[in-house]
Design an enzyme around this catalytic site. Structure first.
Site, mmCIF file in Angstrom:
data_model
loop_
_atom_site.group_PDB
_atom_site.id
_atom_site.type_symbol
_atom_site.label_atom_id
_atom_site.label_comp_id
_atom_site.label_asym_id
_atom_site.label_seq_id
_atom_site.Cartn_x
_atom_site.Cartn_y
_atom_site.Cartn_z
ATOM 1 N N ASP A 284 -1.414 -5.073 -8.350
ATOM 2 C CA ASP A 284 -1.096 -3.511 -7.871
ATOM 3 C C ASP A 284 -2.938 -2.301 -7.721
ATOM 4 O O ASP A 284 -3.202 -2.639 -8.662
ATOM 5 C CB ASP A 284 -0.262 -2.249 -7.922
ATOM 6 C CG ASP A 284 -0.623 -1.166 -6.387
ATOM 7 O OD1 ASP A 284 -1.070 -0.905 -5.992
ATOM 8 O OD2 ASP A 284 0.912 -0.234 -6.811
ATOM 9 N N ASP B 1 9.143 -4.435 -6.070
ATOM 10 C CA ASP B 1 8.665 -4.348 -7.501
ATOM 11 C C ASP B 1 9.239 -3.066 -7.370
ATOM 12 O O ASP B 1 9.949 -2.416 -6.966
ATOM 13 C CB ASP B 1 7.582 -5.075 -7.135
ATOM 14 C CG ASP B 1 6.554 -3.485 -7.339
ATOM 15 O OD1 ASP B 1 6.426 -2.874 -5.806
ATOM 16 O OD2 ASP B 1 6.995 -2.627 -8.078
HETATM 17 N N1 PRF Z 1 0.738 2.916 -3.400
HETATM 18 C C1 PRF Z 1 0.542 1.499 -4.088
HETATM 19 N N2 PRF Z 1 0.887 1.629 -5.151
HETATM 20 C C2 PRF Z 1 2.159 1.516 -4.786
HETATM 21 C C3 PRF Z 1 2.922 3.241 -3.692
HETATM 22 C C4 PRF Z 1 1.943 2.908 -3.138
HETATM 23 O O1 PRF Z 1 2.000 4.042 -2.173
HETATM 24 C C5 PRF Z 1 4.139 3.111 -4.101
HETATM 25 C C6 PRF Z 1 4.608 3.887 -3.711
HETATM 26 N N3 PRF Z 1 6.238 3.614 -3.646
HETATM 27 C C7 PRF Z 1 4.265 2.824 -5.683
HETATM 28 N N4 PRF Z 1 3.590 1.683 -5.824
HETATM 29 N N5 PRF Z 1 -1.103 1.020 -4.791
#
Ligand code: PRF
Length: 376
Positions: A92, A271
């Site tokens: 992420d 996830d």
């Molecule tokens: N963007 C990013 N990671 C995330 C989210 C998002 O909107 C969410 C929202 N549930 C979880 N992880 N980059």
């Protein structure tokens, strides 16, 4: 990164597929355990792989950038080498973690200036910086840098926030296309659809995202305080637009019921910290419902932890023993709960996949759903 669809459900948008990566195949729908700092908390990699049966895990750019840092990751030869996980990894982008630092960040067109939660030092995340860091981590799937719009944002805020995410997305793809993977395996960049709970914004965002022709697409900004029905509606709106022949990833969701509802609406990847974090707090997920292992009702229950469970902990340990470990704050309690919950989440998506292939997903889902949210 090729995606083959093996079966589609005739009564819903559910599908079963295989996503091919240089670190192996991912059978979808899939749940991805969260390994924020490179470790799935309290669980060894051989357990993640063999007992839990995970096919891909997550890492977080924000955390890995702050610690151990890009230099250590590069000298290790990337995160796969560093943490000894030789299957696929997804990172992420920090677009979620940075924004949860409400009082420690300042946003601009350029990016986000934030203070480290570790030592208070100041840093800038821009789309270009984040792409470079994700290259250095070396995940098979890199996520675009976005602003996760809060679930209660008004229309005007959501629209401006989405416009910024879209400008950042363009910069992400530009940098991604100008750079090369560092470790000999290929990397894909997944864009993220935002747009809060507003159908027109979501539709427009999904159309824009689809134009990039990415190997997969993500839905962000859900499960962030909006009503559950609004989340399901937004998934439907977005999945009507996102390409059907590419995997769809619903970020940070959710409960077992949320996952089945997502699969029914055409989501392929999930996830969530819930199985690990809630597990460490004593909450276990089972096909019969959730159990709070701190509860006195388990004190003399010497039956197996979960007779239907797929992991060794379910048949090795009793409820009474796990309750004792939880109450005594033993480290082993956290390990057992994490392994059990992750194995359950993987069993959930694997079973859903079998029923999509068998052709009775919708009936099966209706039959298991009521029990999942019961409290035992
Ligand atoms: N963007 C990013 N990671 C995330 C989210 C998002 O909107 C969410 C929202 N549930 C979880 N992880 N980059």
């Amino acid at each position: 990164m090729k995606f083959d669809i093996e079966a589609t459900d005739s009564r819903s948008s559910a599908r079963a597929g295989v996503l091919h990566t240089d670190h192996g195949d991912i059978h979808t729908p899939i749940f991805m355990p969260v390994g924020t700092v490179g470790s799935v908390k309290a669980v060894h990699m051989h357990e993640v792989k063999d007992d839990i049966g995970a096919e891909i895990i997550l890492g977080n750019t924000y955390h890995l950038y702050l610690r151990p840092g890009v230099d250590v990751l590069k000298s290790a030869g990337g995160l796969h080498r560093f943490n000894s996980w030789n299957r696929p990894i997804l990172t992420d982008s920090g677009g979620f973690q940075v924004f949860s630092l409400t009082h420690r960040r300042k946003m601009s067109e350029e990016g986000v200036v934030f203070r480290s939660h570790i030592d208070g030092s100041k840093h800038l995340f821009s789309p270009e910086r984040v792409m470079d860091i994700e290259r250095a981590i070396g995940a098979d799937i890199m996520m675009a840098f976005d602003e996760c719009t809060p679930g209660d944002a008004d229309y005007r805020y959501a629209k401006e926030s989405l416009a910024l995410t879209e400008r950042w997305l363009d910069r992400c793809f530009k940098r991604f296309n100008e750079t090369e993977p560092l470790y000999g395996h290929s990397q894909s960049l997944f864009p993220i659809v935002q747009g809060c709970v507003y159908p027109d914004l979501r539709r427009q965002a999904a159309e824009k995202v689809a134009e990039y022709g990415a190997d997969g697409n993500a839905i962000g900004g859900l499960s962030v305080g909006e009503p559950t029905e609004a989340m399901y509606d937004m998934i439907e709106v977005v999945n009507e637009v996102l390409p059907k022949d590419k995997p769809r990833y619903l970020m940070g969701v959710g409960t077992p019921a949320n996952i089945l509802e997502g699969i029914e609406r055409g989501v392929d990847m999930f996830d969530c910290i819930m199985p690990t974090r809630n597990g460490r707090n004593g909450q276990l997920f089972t096909w019969q419902g959730t159990m709070n292992m701190r509860n006195a009702k388990w004190a003399n229950d010497h039956s197996p932890l979960d007779p239907q469970g797929t992991s060794f902990v379910d048949h090795t340990y009793s409820r009474a023993y796990v309750r004792h470990l939880m109450v005594s704050q033993e480290i082993l309690a956290l390990q057992i709960a994490s392994i059990h919950n992750l194995a359950f989440y993987l069993d959930l998506v694997r079973t859903a996949r079998q029923h999509i292939i068998q052709g009775d997903f919708t009936q099966w889902k209706a039959s298991v759903l009521p029990a999942l949210s019961q409290r035992l």
